[in-house]
Design a protein around this motif. Structure first.
Motif, PDB file in Angstrom:
ATOM      1  N   CYS A  49      -5.564  -2.759  -7.563  1.00 36.44           N
ATOM      2  CA  CYS A  49      -4.872  -3.007  -8.826  1.00 36.44           C
ATOM      3  C   CYS A  49      -5.036  -4.478  -9.206  1.00 36.44           C
ATOM      4  O   CYS A  49      -5.414  -5.308  -8.372  1.00 36.44           O
ATOM      5  CB  CYS A  49      -3.381  -2.667  -8.691  1.00 36.44           C
ATOM      6  SG  CYS A  49      -2.492  -3.746  -7.540  1.00 36.44           S
ATOM      7  N   ASP A 101       1.098  -0.808  -8.983  1.00 34.80           N
ATOM      8  CA  ASP A 101       0.124  -0.841 -10.072  1.00 34.80           C
ATOM      9  C   ASP A 101      -0.260  -2.269 -10.432  1.00 34.80           C
ATOM     10  O   ASP A 101      -1.258  -2.497 -11.114  1.00 34.80           O
ATOM     11  CB  ASP A 101       0.711  -0.174 -11.315  1.00 34.80           C
ATOM     12  CG  ASP A 101       1.151   1.252 -11.055  1.00 34.80           C
ATOM     13  OD1 ASP A 101       0.294   2.073 -10.677  1.00 34.80           O
ATOM     14  OD2 ASP A 101       2.354   1.551 -11.219  1.00 34.80           O
ATOM     15  N   SER A 145       0.829  -1.201   0.000  1.00 32.87           N
ATOM     16  CA  SER A 145       0.000   0.000   0.000  1.00 32.87           C
ATOM     17  C   SER A 145       0.869   1.259   0.000  1.00 32.87           C
ATOM     18  O   SER A 145       0.620   2.207  -0.760  1.00 32.87           O
ATOM     19  CB  SER A 145      -0.923  -0.006   1.215  1.00 32.87           C
ATOM     20  OG  SER A 145      -1.673   1.183   1.285  1.00 32.87           O
ATOM     21  N   LYS A 146       1.907   1.258   0.792  1.00 29.14           N
ATOM     22  CA  LYS A 146       2.819   2.412   0.881  1.00 29.14           C
ATOM     23  C   LYS A 146       3.522   2.656  -0.449  1.00 29.14           C
ATOM     24  O   LYS A 146       3.782   3.807  -0.833  1.00 29.14           O
ATOM     25  CB  LYS A 146       3.851   2.164   1.982  1.00 29.14           C
ATOM     26  CG  LYS A 146       4.872   3.269   2.155  1.00 29.14           C
ATOM     27  CD  LYS A 146       5.870   2.918   3.237  1.00 29.14           C
ATOM     28  CE  LYS A 146       6.952   3.986   3.371  1.00 29.14           C
ATOM     29  NZ  LYS A 146       7.943   3.635   4.422  1.00 29.14           N
ATOM     30  N   ASN A 147       3.826   1.600  -1.187  1.00 27.57           N
ATOM     31  CA  ASN A 147       4.571   1.734  -2.442  1.00 27.57           C
ATOM     32  C   ASN A 147       3.676   1.929  -3.666  1.00 27.57           C
ATOM     33  O   ASN A 147       4.180   2.016  -4.791  1.00 27.57           O
ATOM     34  CB  ASN A 147       5.454   0.504  -2.648  1.00 27.57           C
ATOM     35  CG  ASN A 147       6.713   0.551  -1.799  1.00 27.57           C
ATOM     36  OD1 ASN A 147       7.666   1.249  -2.124  1.00 27.57           O
ATOM     37  ND2 ASN A 147       6.702  -0.173  -0.685  1.00 27.57           N
ATOM     38  N   ASN A 148       2.362   2.035  -3.437  1.00 32.04           N
ATOM     39  CA  ASN A 148       1.414   2.339  -4.526  1.00 32.04           C
ATOM     40  C   ASN A 148       1.630   1.448  -5.760  1.00 32.04           C
ATOM     41  O   ASN A 148       1.807   1.939  -6.877  1.00 32.04           O
ATOM     42  CB  ASN A 148       1.528   3.814  -4.936  1.00 32.04           C
ATOM     43  CG  ASN A 148       1.123   4.760  -3.829  1.00 32.04           C
ATOM     44  OD1 ASN A 148       0.100   4.563  -3.187  1.00 32.04           O
ATOM     45  ND2 ASN A 148       1.934   5.774  -3.589  1.00 32.04           N
TER      46      ASN A 148
END
Length: 456
Positions: free
Chosen positions: A95, A71, A66-69
């Motif tokens: 994603c 894709d 979640s922190k690293n977003n």
């Protein structure tokens, strides 16, 4: 001008590995796959602890991804593990998630890793949680499986790139009498991603008027072989080059990725010739252009170009033979020269289509569409919901039954079904096509982007 931002896909990687099974195999696979994916030019964020019994590690992974977003999340099914742990891992992700499992061989007394049990159990559970799941069943070390994964990355990279795409609408609006090219701008940003940049006709005219004849002559000599020019007056040639130079500067100034071009009536009223050559040449250079202010035509062309790396055709559905299921298409002469079977056979001549419209005939790029498998695909909107309409066929050899860029296609479906399908799905009159059979990738594209898909 600053270099345009490069958009990279962020891929998360994690492996499942139960202490009760061969968890060390999962660890080895994890290291191999992180290195392999890193070679694709994406950003890889790997969680190096296997997801096994106990919720502590799975909750750490959840926060990490979640922190690293990310894709895209790749879950390597090293061994079976509890499905609730993968619910933890994916809890905050919106994603696509790809599960990759190596099938175990037959004739073994008891499965060593239980990977097939793991993905059927876990993936089915995650689908109930509204997660978007894809599965690869192949040996992790086989190139065939990795090529499938690379294709997922390719399509998701395009979807991410669309979030940072600028579609120019030169002229600032659609052409009159063509309501079918209208679009819902906010829903386009929300559902697909591109921003529409409105470029007023006054900017274009100002740029055209700033260009000297000498500049235009220089560009003509660089771009057009003298022996392929047929009956074009010097003033028409120079004006056509000035439109190209001016439009190219606007593309650079506004950082446009594709263009919808309101060619008339603005240029006609300004006593400027038709800009067909400009649209053709910019398409050659990787900036797909849709004439008549067709913004969604430009969006569709850009997507097909990104998917295939090939230039894209725009044409009107002109005629259909319901007995042979053949169709004829054409447009004024603005197609990319790369769509010609032989560039040496291209003729640069005046556009004779507009003589009855009291408009100066501009330079066109005159040739028929080259033969080959072809896919038509256009994105449009009905009641604020965007969808893609697709049909396929075989482009065949054709004569120049009309000036410009004629095409002849043997449709895979009945011509009547295609016409009715276009109408019922609210598709515009401009048909957008690219060489190749890309239906499977269009299905994936629409699935990942949550677009409705109509295959005619």
């Amino acid at each position: 001008m600053e270099e345009k931002m490069k958009v990279k896909l962020t891929v998360g990687v994690v492996v499942t590995g139960s202490e009760a099974l061969k968890s060390e195999k999962g660890a080895n696979i994890y290291e191999y796959m992180v290195d392999k994916i890193s070679s694709l030019g994406v950003e890889v964020v790997g969680f190096d602890k296997p997801i096994s019994q106990g919720a502590g590690v799975s909750k750490q992974a959840s926060l990490f991804f979640s922190k690293n977003n990310v894709d895209l999340l790749l879950v390597i099914e090293g061994t079976w593990t509890y499905d609730n742990l993968l619910i933890d891992v994916t809890k905050f992700l919106n994603c696509p998630i790809i599960f990759w499992a190596t099938p175990e061989t037959f004739n073994v007394p008891f499965p060593q890793t239980c990977t097939l049990v793991g993905i059927t159990q876990t993936c089915g559970t995650l689908v109930k949680m509204d997660k978007k799941i894809k599965v690869i069943l192949d040996d992790i070390y086989r190139e065939e499986g990795f090529n499938k994964f690379k294709n997922y990355i390719h399509i998701l990279s395009i979807i991410k790139k669309l979030q940072f795409t600028n579609i120019g609408l030169i002229g600032g609006s659609r052409c009159p009498g063509m309501l079918d090219t209208s679009f819902h701008e906010l829903e386009l940003r929300k559902q697909i991603g591109p921003e529409v940049i409105y470029v007023p006709s006054s900017d274009l005219l100002s740029e055209i008027n700033s260009i000297t004849d000498a500049q235009a002559e220089k560009v003509q000599k660089e771009l057009i072989p003298d022996d392929q020019i047929e009956n074009v007056e010097k003033d028409i040639m120079l004006q056509s080059m000035k439109i190209y130079i001016a439009t190219k500067k606007l593309v650079e100034d506004y950082e446009l990725d594709a263009v919808g071009y309101k060619c008339w009536p603005d240029l006609r009223h300004a006593n400027i010739c038709s800009p067909c050559f400009t649209l053709s040449k910019l398409s050659d250079e990787g900036i797909p252009c849709a004439c008549e202010g067709d913004t969604m035509g430009a969006v569709s062309m850009y997507i097909l170009q990104l998917l295939t790396g090939r230039n894209v055709y725009l044409g009107d559905f002109l005629k259909a033979d319901t007995k042979t299921n053949e169709a004829q298409y054409f447009h004024c002469g603005a197609a990319s020269s790369n769509l010609a079977k032989d560039k040496k056979e291209i003729i640069y001549r005046k556009n004779a289509q507009y003589s009855d419209y009291d408009w100066i005939d501009g330079l066109i790029v005159d040739f028929p569409l080259k033969p080959g498998r072809i896919t038509f695909a256009r994105i449009g909107e009905i009641k604020s919901k965007y969808r893609m309409v697709v049909y396929t066929g075989e482009a065949t050899e054709t004569d120049m039954f009309v000036r410009g860029n004629p095409a002849r296609v043997k449709l895979d479906s009945s011509a009547e079904d295609v016409v009715n399908g276009l109408i019922q799905n609210g598709s515009g009159h401009h048909q957008i096509a690219v060489h190749g059979d890309i239906l499977d990738n269009l299905k994936l594209f629409c699935e990942f982007l949550n677009l409705d898909l109509a295959v005619l």
